[in-house]
Design an enzyme around this catalytic site. Structure first.
Site, PDB file in Angstrom:
ATOM      1  CG  ASP A  34      22.082 -65.033 104.501  1.00 44.32           C
ATOM      2  OD1 ASP A  34      22.867 -64.032 104.894  1.00 44.32           O
ATOM      3  OD2 ASP A  34      22.176 -66.112 105.283  1.00 44.32           O
ATOM      4  CB  SER A 120      26.391 -74.682 105.946  1.00 43.59           C
ATOM      5  OG  SER A 120      26.569 -73.530 105.410  1.00 43.59           O
ATOM      6  CG  ASP A 166      24.687 -71.302 105.990  1.00 43.26           C
ATOM      7  OD1 ASP A 166      24.826 -70.973 104.640  1.00 43.26           O
ATOM      8  OD2 ASP A 166      25.241 -71.083 106.772  1.00 43.26           O
ATOM      9  CE1 TYR A 218      27.110 -64.369 109.286  1.00 42.61           C
ATOM     10  CE2 TYR A 218      25.632 -63.678 111.037  1.00 42.61           C
ATOM     11  CZ  TYR A 218      25.754 -64.055 109.753  1.00 42.61           C
ATOM     12  OH  TYR A 218      24.413 -64.485 108.957  1.00 42.61           O
TER      13      TYR A 218
END
Length: 342
Positions: A34, A120, A166, A218
């Site tokens: 994303d 999420s 999300d 991340y």
């Protein structure tokens, strides 16, 4: 809605002006792309976060959570600044900050999306508050604008460099469908996702490995994708085919290359998965999801022993013909494996 309104009344002494809710999500396929302008294919789940909200006549902000025994955190509009406030309250404060709420509010949160489960919960919280604020303060923002705003709240106020998936699915998803989302412009298409008529089940399995986006893993992987874009001189990994990317391997260091390789191949897998769903070809979908798992495990290195064991065990039971969602809670990703024997 009635339950949270009653609890709000008990806590603050009057009824809320508005109650709003937003769901958590499962991503069918399209992990860690994303933030590279890719396509993703998530769908909403029935677990939601609900908020009750009312305005104050001053600039005081009071936030409480059912999950924290209605403990009240208090600050003011004038003190809103990135990274400020109790850590659990920052997601709410960030939404108020980014949407420019300039009066005090009282807010009660009831989060029924499991925390740290890769479902999420943070986006569900942000989107429920954004929905309430947008309505109560007559902001007139579209769903795409709310998605961008809530992403900014998490990026800039909380300090998590999350992508846009999300928040988008929490705001835009529809029952019975997966949401094909273009993360570049937030255009979307609802793709029918009805597995029961095919004799399939979807299982969400907790690996007990904790999911935590605020650790460094991340951000490190996102930085690798951004480095690949910079080194190749392209706009994003969305703008290069798998063949073109492979042909330019020598221009990238090994770690950057392999992480970018996951991104470009995963984008193609998403579009292939859409075609499989449209054709009710769940055997093909299973192949794609297994490929996605291997790429996440071997190229993007975001798996863990617990998740690998769950996937291997699932694949060993292929005769059961089930869809299986394996939640990785280690702070890297969550993804699906599907197998079928139709």
């Amino acid at each position: 809605m009635q339950e949270i309104s009653q609890r709000f009344n008990e806590l603050f002494g009057y009824a809320p002006e508005i109650v709003a809710a937003a769901p958590g999500r499962v991503n069918l396929i399209g992990e860690h792309i994303d933030y590279s302008d890719g396509f993703v294919l998530p769908f909403a789940i029935s677990d939601t976060t609900t908020v009750a909200l009312a305005r104050r006549s001053d600039r005081v902000i009071r936030i409480a959570s059912v999950q924290k025994s209605a403990e009240i955190f208090e600050t003011s509009v004038d003190d809103l600044a990135p990274h400020s406030g109790e850590s659990w309250a920052r997601y709410a404060l960030g939404v108020l900050w980014v949407l420019g709420v300039d009066t005090g509010v009282e807010l009660l949160i009831d989060g029924r999306v499991p925390l740290g489960a890769g479902l999420s919960s943070s986006a569900a919280l942000e989107c429920s508050i954004a929905t309430a604020v947008n309505q109560l303060f007559e902001k007139g923002l579209s769903l795409a604008e709310l998605a961008r705003a809530t992403q900014k709240a998490e990026n800039d106020y909380v300090g998590v460099p999350c992508g846009i998936m999300d928040q988008s699915v929490s705001l835009m998803a529809k029952s019975g469908s997966a949401l094909l989302l273009d993360c570049r412009d937030l255009t979307s298409e609802n793709i029918p996702f009805l597995i029961a008529p095919q004799g399939l089940e979807l299982l969400i399995i907790d690996t007990q490995a904790h999911h935590k986006l605020v650790d460094g893993g991340y951000a490190e992987r996102r930085a690798s994708c951004e480095k690949a874009v910079a080194d190749l001189g392209i706009t994003s990994l969305r703008d290069i085919s798998v063949a073109q990317y492979a042909a330019r391997q020598s221009e990238l260091d090994p770690v950057t290359y392999i992480r970018g390789f996951h991104a470009v191949t995963e984008m193609k897998r998403v579009l292939d998965a859409v075609e499989a769903l449209k054709g009710n070809n769940f055997t093909r979908l299973g192949e794609l999801l297994n490929q996605s798992h291997r790429s996440l495990r071997d190229d993007y290195t975001v798996s863990c022993p617990e998740l690998n064991l769950a996937v291997d065990t699932a694949l060993a039971q292929v005769d059961r013909a089930v869809l299986m969602y394996v939640v990785l809670q280690l702070g890297r990703c969550s993804h699906l494996s599907l197998w079928s024997c139709l």
